[in-house]
Design a protein around this motif. Structure first.
Motif, PDB file in Angstrom:
ATOM      1  N   SER A 392       0.864  -1.180   0.000  1.00 44.52           N
ATOM      2  CA  SER A 392       0.000   0.000   0.000  1.00 44.52           C
ATOM      3  C   SER A 392       0.898   1.227   0.000  1.00 44.52           C
ATOM      4  O   SER A 392       2.105   1.118   0.246  1.00 44.52           O
ATOM      5  CB  SER A 392      -0.887   0.023   1.248  1.00 44.52           C
ATOM      6  OG  SER A 392      -0.079   0.173   2.405  1.00 44.52           O
ATOM      7  N   ALA A 393       0.278   2.371  -0.239  1.00 46.82           N
ATOM      8  CA  ALA A 393       1.063   3.613  -0.237  1.00 46.82           C
ATOM      9  C   ALA A 393       1.728   3.799   1.121  1.00 46.82           C
ATOM     10  O   ALA A 393       2.859   4.272   1.208  1.00 46.82           O
ATOM     11  CB  ALA A 393       0.159   4.800  -0.543  1.00 46.82           C
ATOM     12  N   TYR A 596      -4.258   4.423  -3.819  1.00 47.04           N
ATOM     13  CA  TYR A 596      -2.831   4.779  -3.818  1.00 47.04           C
ATOM     14  C   TYR A 596      -2.658   6.235  -4.252  1.00 47.04           C
ATOM     15  O   TYR A 596      -2.018   7.043  -3.565  1.00 47.04           O
ATOM     16  CB  TYR A 596      -2.043   3.852  -4.753  1.00 47.04           C
ATOM     17  CG  TYR A 596      -0.570   4.187  -4.791  1.00 47.04           C
ATOM     18  CD1 TYR A 596       0.309   3.610  -3.876  1.00 47.04           C
ATOM     19  CD2 TYR A 596      -0.065   5.122  -5.701  1.00 47.04           C
ATOM     20  CE1 TYR A 596       1.654   3.946  -3.869  1.00 47.04           C
ATOM     21  CE2 TYR A 596       1.281   5.462  -5.700  1.00 47.04           C
ATOM     22  CZ  TYR A 596       2.132   4.869  -4.795  1.00 47.04           C
ATOM     23  OH  TYR A 596       3.462   5.211  -4.782  1.00 47.04           O
ATOM     24  N   ALA A 687      -1.690   6.173 -11.010  1.00 48.31           N
ATOM     25  CA  ALA A 687      -0.959   5.773  -9.798  1.00 48.31           C
ATOM     26  C   ALA A 687       0.540   5.689 -10.085  1.00 48.31           C
ATOM     27  O   ALA A 687       1.368   6.108  -9.266  1.00 48.31           O
ATOM     28  CB  ALA A 687      -1.486   4.431  -9.287  1.00 48.31           C
ATOM     29  N   HIS A 691       3.479   7.755  -8.314  1.00 54.43           N
ATOM     30  CA  HIS A 691       4.646   7.080  -7.717  1.00 54.43           C
ATOM     31  C   HIS A 691       5.948   7.621  -8.294  1.00 54.43           C
ATOM     32  O   HIS A 691       6.903   7.889  -7.574  1.00 54.43           O
ATOM     33  CB  HIS A 691       4.548   5.571  -7.948  1.00 54.43           C
ATOM     34  CG  HIS A 691       5.772   4.826  -7.520  1.00 54.43           C
ATOM     35  ND1 HIS A 691       6.876   4.650  -8.324  1.00 54.43           N
ATOM     36  CD2 HIS A 691       6.094   4.235  -6.335  1.00 54.43           C
ATOM     37  CE1 HIS A 691       7.810   3.978  -7.675  1.00 54.43           C
ATOM     38  NE2 HIS A 691       7.362   3.717  -6.462  1.00 54.43           N
TER      39      HIS A 691
END
Ligand code: ADP
Ligand code: MG
Length: 729
Positions: A392-393, A596, A687, A691
C-alpha cells in the motif's frame, strides 16, 4: 516559541495519567459482556431457534426466514436490555476500516406512537446506500445496488448504544465489494483442501480451520502535539521533521517499563477489548520511542480479523479518553522503526491437531512436513501476489526502506526444518523410495519431535517465518485490513493443496503406495520451490541480488506490484479456489490504484501547504532577523570589523535562501506533476505517475525543510519537533 507549539508542548508535558474506574469483577466475569455469543443465544432464543442457529453456524445449513425472525427477536431483547438504541450492519469496504449506518429500532405502532422492532429481514439483509464506497466500477450508481448480508459465523456485538451485526457486502450480481466475502471464501477453500489432504493421515478429520493471531503495533502521541501537526492530523504521518538527537539508538524503550499514562490507556483498552470478546493478552513497548504493541490469543481467522478491525476503532476512542491520539500508520516518523501487524497463521483440524506443529509419530510428522512443504510451494509460486497483498502507499515506507521486512517475499524455515527438507529432497530417488529407502526415510521423518523447535532460532528480518507451530507473515502493515493478506495466503495454499492432492491421487492410481506417492510429490515440491527459502539477513544488499537471481519478485513500485493480482497465475489460482473472478480482481485493482493515488495526492497537498504557509514564512522571518542584524552591524562597525562579525550570519542567510528557493521551486514542480498526473484517465497509469513523479519530490522538499529546522530559531519553529512528539508521554 511559536505560540501553538509552545502551548501544545506545555500541555502535553503536564498531562497526568487518566485513571478510569475499573470493573470490580475479574475479566472472566465481564468477558464478552457486549457480545451476543452462544451463552446469550442460549438464554435469549427459544431452544429450537438456538439449535438451528448453532447448526447453521457450525455446518452452514441455511437459516429460514421464520428462524431469522426468531433470532432477531431474541437479539433485540438482549440489545434493549443492554441499553442499545440503534442497530447497524457492520461491514468492511475496500478502504481500510469499517462502515456502518445506524438505524434506531423504532417503528410506528399505528396508534400515533412507536414501538421497538427488529425483524429477521433487517437482521439478514440490508441495502445500504453505499454508492460512494470504492467499487472499481462494478457498481455504478445507476446500476443495481449492493447489499449487506449477515455473517452468522461472527457474533453480533454492542458498541456504545449500537448493536453491530457483522456482514458481507456484495453487489446484486454477486461480486464482492468488501474484504469479508473473499476472506470467507478463501477460508472455506483452504479448510476443505486441507481436510482432504489430512484424510491421508487421519480419516476422521472432517474440518480444518485457519487461525490468525495478529500483533498490532501502534504509536501514541499526545493530543495537543497531534493537533499542532496538520500532517499527522490529515495523513497519519509526519511529512517533515528532523531526527531527534536521541531516538531508538539506546534500545531503551523495547520491553522497558510502560509509562504511567500509557499504562492507564492500555488497561482501559484491555477492559474494552475483553467486554467485546477480543482476547487481548499481551502488551509491551516496541522498539521505537512511544511505540507499543497489543496481541490477543489467536482465533479462527475470520473472527480474529473482525476483532482486529474492531480493536483499531476501539483504540482510537479509548486513546481520546486519555488525551492521546493513536497512530496506526506504518511509518509515522522517519528514522525510527515503523509499525507492522505480524499475522501469525496456522491450520488446525477439528480433531485438535495443529498442522504446522511437529508431532510424535512418523505419520504425524509426515503430515507436518506435507503441510509445511505445501505452504512453501504456495508462497514460492505466488510470492509476487503475496507481496501485492500487503502493499500500500503507507506500507511502502516500511518495506524495502532498509527496515523489516524487505520488499521481497522469502520464507525463513530455521536450521532444523531446512535440513530435513534438503534430506527429503536429495537422498531419495524414486527407485530408492520404492525399495530400500523406506525405512531410513521413515526414521528421518520420525526424528522431528526430538528437535523441539527452538524459539531462539528466529530471524527478525524475514517477511514470512516459520515459528514452531505456525507461520508468521510479518510484512503486513499496521493500518491494513489483515484480510487482504489472509485472502491471498489462504487462497494460494488452498490451491496448492488441491494440486497436491490430485498429484498424489494420480500416483496412487498408477500403483504407488500412499506414503510413497506423498513422498515423491513432496520431493518434487521441495526441489521446485526451495528458492523461496532464505535464512540469512533479509536487509542486506546481497540478498536483493541473490533474490533476483533466484527469480523472486523484486519489484518495489507499489502500483506495479498491484499488477500481480492480474497475472495469469493469480487469476487462475483465485478462480480454481472460487475466491475471485477476473472481473472482481480487475475492479479491486482499480480501487487499489485509486486509493494509492489519493493517499499520495493528499500528502502532496498537505506538504505543499505546510511548506509554503508554515515553513517558508517562518524561515523568511528568521532570515530577515539575521539580515537586520547584519545591517546594524555594518552600520555600527568599521568595514574591516563588520566583515568578520557579520560573516557567519551572511553564510546562514545564504543557506536559508538556498533552501527557500529549492522549496518554492520544488513545490511548484510538485504541483505541476500533479496537474499532469490528474489528467491521466487510467487509474493504473495515474498511480504510476504519482509514484514516479510526485512522491520523489516530496522527499526532496522534506530534505530542505528538515535542514531549515536545524537552522531556524527554535522559538519560531511552528511544528512540534520529533523530540517532543516521540518523548513526551
Ligand atoms: P512474538 O512477538 O514473539 O512474535 P507474541 O506473543 O507477541 O510473539 O505474539 C504471538 C502471536 O501469535 C499471538 O497473537 C498468539 O496468539 C499467536 N499464535 C500463537 N500460536 C499460534 C497459532 N498456532 N496460530 C496462530 N497464531 C498463533
Ligand atoms: Mg511476532
Amino acid at each position: 516559541m511559536s505560540t501553538l507549539r509552545f502551548k501544545a508542548v506545555k500541555e502535553a508535558y503536564n498531562r497526568k495519567a487518566v485513571i478510569v474506574d475499573e470493573p470490580l469483577e475479574r475479566p472472566s466475569e465481564y468477558y464478552s459482556r457486549n457480545v451476543f455469543n452462544r451463552e446469550k443465544m442460549f438464554k435469549y432464543l427459544p431452544k429450537k431457534t438456538y439449535d438451528a442457529l448453532v447448526n447453521a453456524i457450525d455446518n452452514g445449513t441455511p437459516l429460514s426466514r421464520d428462524l431469522a425472525d426468531s433470532v432477531a427477536a431474541g437479539m433485540k431483547k438482549w440489545a434493549l436490555e443492554m441499553g442499545a438504541t440503534h442497530y447497524t450492519h457492520w461491514f468492511h469496504p475496500l478502504t481500510d476500516g469499517t462502515a456502518e449506518k445506524h438505524d434506531t429500532f423504532i417503528e410506528h405502532d399505528g396508534k400515533g406512537g412507536i414501538v421497538e422492532t427488529f425483524s429477521g429481514k433487517l437482521l439478514i439483509q440490508q441495502e445500504p446506500d453505499a454508492s460512494s464506497f470504492p467499487n472499481g466500477g462494478i457498481r455504478n450508481t445507476f446500476e443495481a445496488r449492493g447489499y449487506s448480508a449477515w455473517d452468522i459465523s461472527s457474533p453480533a456485538f454492542i458498541v456504545d448504544k449500537t448493536l453491530c451485526i457483522p456482514t458481507i457486502f456484495i453487489s446484486y450480481t454477486g461480486e464482492s465489494l468488501d474484504y469479508k466475502t473473499p476472506l470467507l471464501k478463501a477460508l472455506n477453500s483452504v479448510g476443505k483442501a486441507a481436510a482432504a489432504v489430512c484424510r491421508y493421515f487421519d480419516p476422521d478429520v472432517k474440518k480444518v480451520f485457519a487461525y490468525l493471531g495478529w500483533e498490532q503495533e501502534y504509536f501514541l502521541v499526545d493530543e495537543s502535539l497531534y493537533a499542532a501537526r496538520p500532517d499527522l492530523l490529515l495523513t497519519g504521518r509526519t511529512l517533515m521533521g528532523h531526527d531527534s538527537a536521541k531516538n531508538q539508538q539506546l534500545e531503551d524503550h523495547y520491553f522497558g517499563a510502560i509509562p504511567s499514562r500509557v499504562e492507564a490507556f492500555m488497561r482501559d483498552l484491555e477492559i474494552e477489548c475483553h467486554k467485546l470478546g477480543i482476547p487481548a493478552k499481551t502488551r509491551h513497548n516496541e522498539v521505537a520511542p512511544n511505540q507499543f504493541e497489543l496481541a490477543p490469543i489467536f482465533e479462527e481467522a475470520n473472527l480474529a480479523n473482525d476483532h482486529n478491525l474492531l480493536l483499531m476503532s476501539v483504540m482510537k476512542e479509548v486513546a481520546r479518553r486519555h488525551n492521546f491520539r493513536v497512530l496506526l500508520h506504518e511509518k509515522p516518523f522517519k528514522g525510527v522503526n515503523g509499525s507492522g501487524k505480524h499475522n501469525n497463521w496456522s491450520l488446525g483440524t477439528d480433531t485438535g491437531v495443529l498442522l504446522f506443529a511437529p508431532g510424535k509419530t512418523p505419520e504425524e510428522n509426515l503430515q507436518f512436513i506435507t503441510f509445511v512443504v505445501n505452504v512453501m510451494a504456495a508462497v514460492h509460486k505466488h510470492n509476487g501476489l503475496l507481496k501485492a497483498s500487503i502493499s500500500s502507499a503507507t506500507n511502502a515506507h516500511r518495506l524495502g526502506a532498509n527496515e523489516a521486512p524487505p520488499a521481497i517475499i522469502s520464507i525463513f524455515m530455521g536450521k532444523q526444518i531446512s535440513e530435513i527438507l534438503s534430506k527429503l529432497a536429495e537422498s531419495f530417488s524414486e527407485d530408492a523410495l520404492n525399495m530400500a529407502g523406506k525405512l531410513g526415510l521413515k526414521l528421518d521423518v520420525a526424528q522431528i519431535p526430538e528437535i523441539l523447535i527452538d524459539n531462539t532460532d528466529r530471524n527478525r528480518t524475514s517477511p514470512f517465518a516459520f515459528t514452531g507451530n505456525r507461520f508468521e507473515f510479518r510484512a503486513v502493515g499496521s493500518s491494513a485490513n489483515c484480510a487482504s493478506a489472509m485472502i491471498a495466503l489462504n487462497a494460494a495454499v488452498a490451491s496448492q493443496l488441491q494440486d497436491f492432492k490430485k498429484e498424489v491421487d494420480d500416483r496412487i492410481k498408477s500403483g504407488h503406495k500412499q506414503v510413497d506417492a506423498i513422498l515423491m510429490v513432496l520431493k518434487d515440491l521441495i526441489n521446485g520451490s526451495k528458492n523461496i527459502c532464505f535464512d540469512g539477513n533479509g536487509y542486506s544488499e546481497e540478498w536483493k541480488e541473490e533474490a533476483a537471481k533466484r527469480g523472486l519478485d523484486c519489484e518495489t513500485s507499489v502500483p506495479l506490484i498491484f499488477d500481480r493480482y492480474l497475472s495469469d497465475d493469480s487469476v487462475k489460482m483465485f478462480a480454481d479456489v472460487n475466491v475471485f473472478t477476473r472481473l472482481e480482481l480487475e475492479a479491486r485493482n482499480e480501487v487499489k490504484w485509486e486509493i494509492y493515488t489519493k493517499k499520495i495526492q493528499i500528502e502532496a497537498r498537505v506538504l505543499g501547504d505546510l511548506a509554503i504557509n508554515h515553513i517558508v514564512p517562518v524561515a523568511t522571518r528568521y532570515q530577515s532577523l539575521l539580515l537586520d542584524n547584519v545591517f546594524k552591524i555594518k552600520s555600527l562597525f568599521p568595514a574591516e570589523k563588520s566583515e568578520i562579525i557579520a560573516n557567519q550570519d551572511m553564510e546562514v542567510i545564504e543557506k536559508i535562501a538556498k533552501h527557500l528557493i529549492a522549496i518554492k521551486e520544488k513545490v511548484q514542480k510538485m504541483v505541476d506533476a500533479r496537474k499532469v498526473a490528474n489528467k491521466i484517465e487510467s487509474e493504473r497509469e495515474k498511480a504510476i505517475a504519482y509514484h514516479d513523479t510526485v512522491a520523489p519530490l516530496m522527499d526532496e522538499i522534506r530534505y530542505h525543510i528538515d535542514k531549515l529546522e536545524l537552522m531556524v530559531d527554535n522559538e519560531m519553529w511552528p511544528l512540534p519537533k520529533y523530540r517532543e512528539l516521540l518523548f513526551i508521554r
